[in-house]
Design an enzyme around this catalytic site. Sequence first.
Site, PDB file in Angstrom:
ATOM      1  N   GLY A  78       0.887  -1.160  -0.213  1.00  0.00           N
ATOM      2  CA  GLY A  78       0.039   0.030   0.075  1.00  0.00           C
ATOM      3  C   GLY A  78       0.652   1.194  -0.026  1.00  0.00           C
ATOM      4  N   GLY A  79       0.265   2.536  -0.300  1.00  0.00           N
ATOM      5  CA  GLY A  79       0.997   3.692  -0.100  1.00  0.00           C
ATOM      6  C   GLY A  79       1.382   4.111  -1.549  1.00  0.00           C
ATOM      7  N   ASP A  80       1.943   5.152  -1.420  1.00  0.00           N
ATOM      8  CA  ASP A  80       2.531   5.926  -2.849  1.00  0.00           C
ATOM      9  C   ASP A  80       4.139   5.560  -3.016  1.00  0.00           C
ATOM     10  OD1 ASP A  80       2.882   8.259  -4.932  1.00  0.00           O
ATOM     11  OD2 ASP A  80       0.701   8.392  -4.301  1.00  0.00           O
ATOM     12  N   ILE A 150       5.691   3.861   6.203  1.00  0.00           N
ATOM     13  CA  ILE A 150       5.214   2.767   6.445  1.00  0.00           C
ATOM     14  C   ILE A 150       4.123   2.393   5.292  1.00  0.00           C
ATOM     15  CG2 ILE A 150       3.531   0.946   7.823  1.00  0.00           C
ATOM     16  CD1 ILE A 150       4.600   2.575  10.350  1.00  0.00           C
ATOM     17  N   GLY A 162       6.912  -3.073   5.062  1.00  0.00           N
ATOM     18  CA  GLY A 162       6.893  -2.682   6.422  1.00  0.00           C
ATOM     19  C   GLY A 162       7.242  -1.380   6.486  1.00  0.00           C
ATOM     20  N   ALA A 164      10.353   2.180   6.702  1.00  0.00           N
ATOM     21  CA  ALA A 164      11.520   2.829   6.397  1.00  0.00           C
ATOM     22  C   ALA A 164      11.914   4.161   7.381  1.00  0.00           C
ATOM     23  CB  ALA A 164      11.622   3.380   5.142  1.00  0.00           C
ATOM     24  N   CYS A 180       5.692  10.034  -0.334  1.00  0.00           N
ATOM     25  CA  CYS A 180       4.379   9.353   0.102  1.00  0.00           C
ATOM     26  C   CYS A 180       3.232  10.114  -0.568  1.00  0.00           C
ATOM     27  CB  CYS A 180       4.177   9.277   1.648  1.00  0.00           C
ATOM     28  SG  CYS A 180       5.559   8.206   2.380  1.00  0.00           S
TER      29      CYS A 180
END
Length: 221
Positions: A78-80, A150, A162, A164, A180
């Site tokens: 997930g995330g950018d 995350i 996970g 960073a 992000c």
Amino acid sequence: MGYSECWDYQRLLFERMLAAKAGDAEARAQIEREAGWLLLVEHNPVYTLGKSGKDENMLVSESYLRSIGAEFFHIDRGGDVTFHGPGQVVGYPILDLERIGIGLRDYIDALEGAVIDLCREWGIEAGRVAGASGVWIEGDSPRARKICAIGVRSSRYVTMHGFALNVNTDLRYFSHINPCGFVDRGVTSLRKELGHEVDMELVKSQIVKHLSEKLKIEIYK
């Protein structure tokens, strides 16, 4: 460690855990007592774009990235978009959340909470921002800056990818992206906040301690 090599290793462990949950006897025997694994690495310079990310948040071309010695990957978390590189502690927990006894939201809260506690050990007040994953400093102000990104993937309650944590990271790499997906918030590191180089091995031991406490598990080599 190269990102591609580590990603392949993550997927190997992830698939092994899924196979064990599906009843594969050999896979189950390999992880009889464990809830999973925690990988802690530093990567060569690399940018990764999550499955829900937007290409426009990558502000330079892949050819430019190659010219500065950086790689680029579309990945399944997930995330950018975010950056990984030397001086950053990247953690990949491959865990069976059912064996630990928590759900995905509580798991992400535990990752964030462990980093918040670590920052407090260094005298830095960090916290969460509503609607934005990760760990932030002065998150409710115009000076909001992210110290830890995350992004996770889960299948049948097994996790991969996970967090960073920027420790001694060269933050200039973040100028090539909207980190992000944010255009109005900055990034920071332990070194930038403290004004001096930080012992990476000490930070790794601290994150293991705090993750163990938050997840209520034993983490051992």
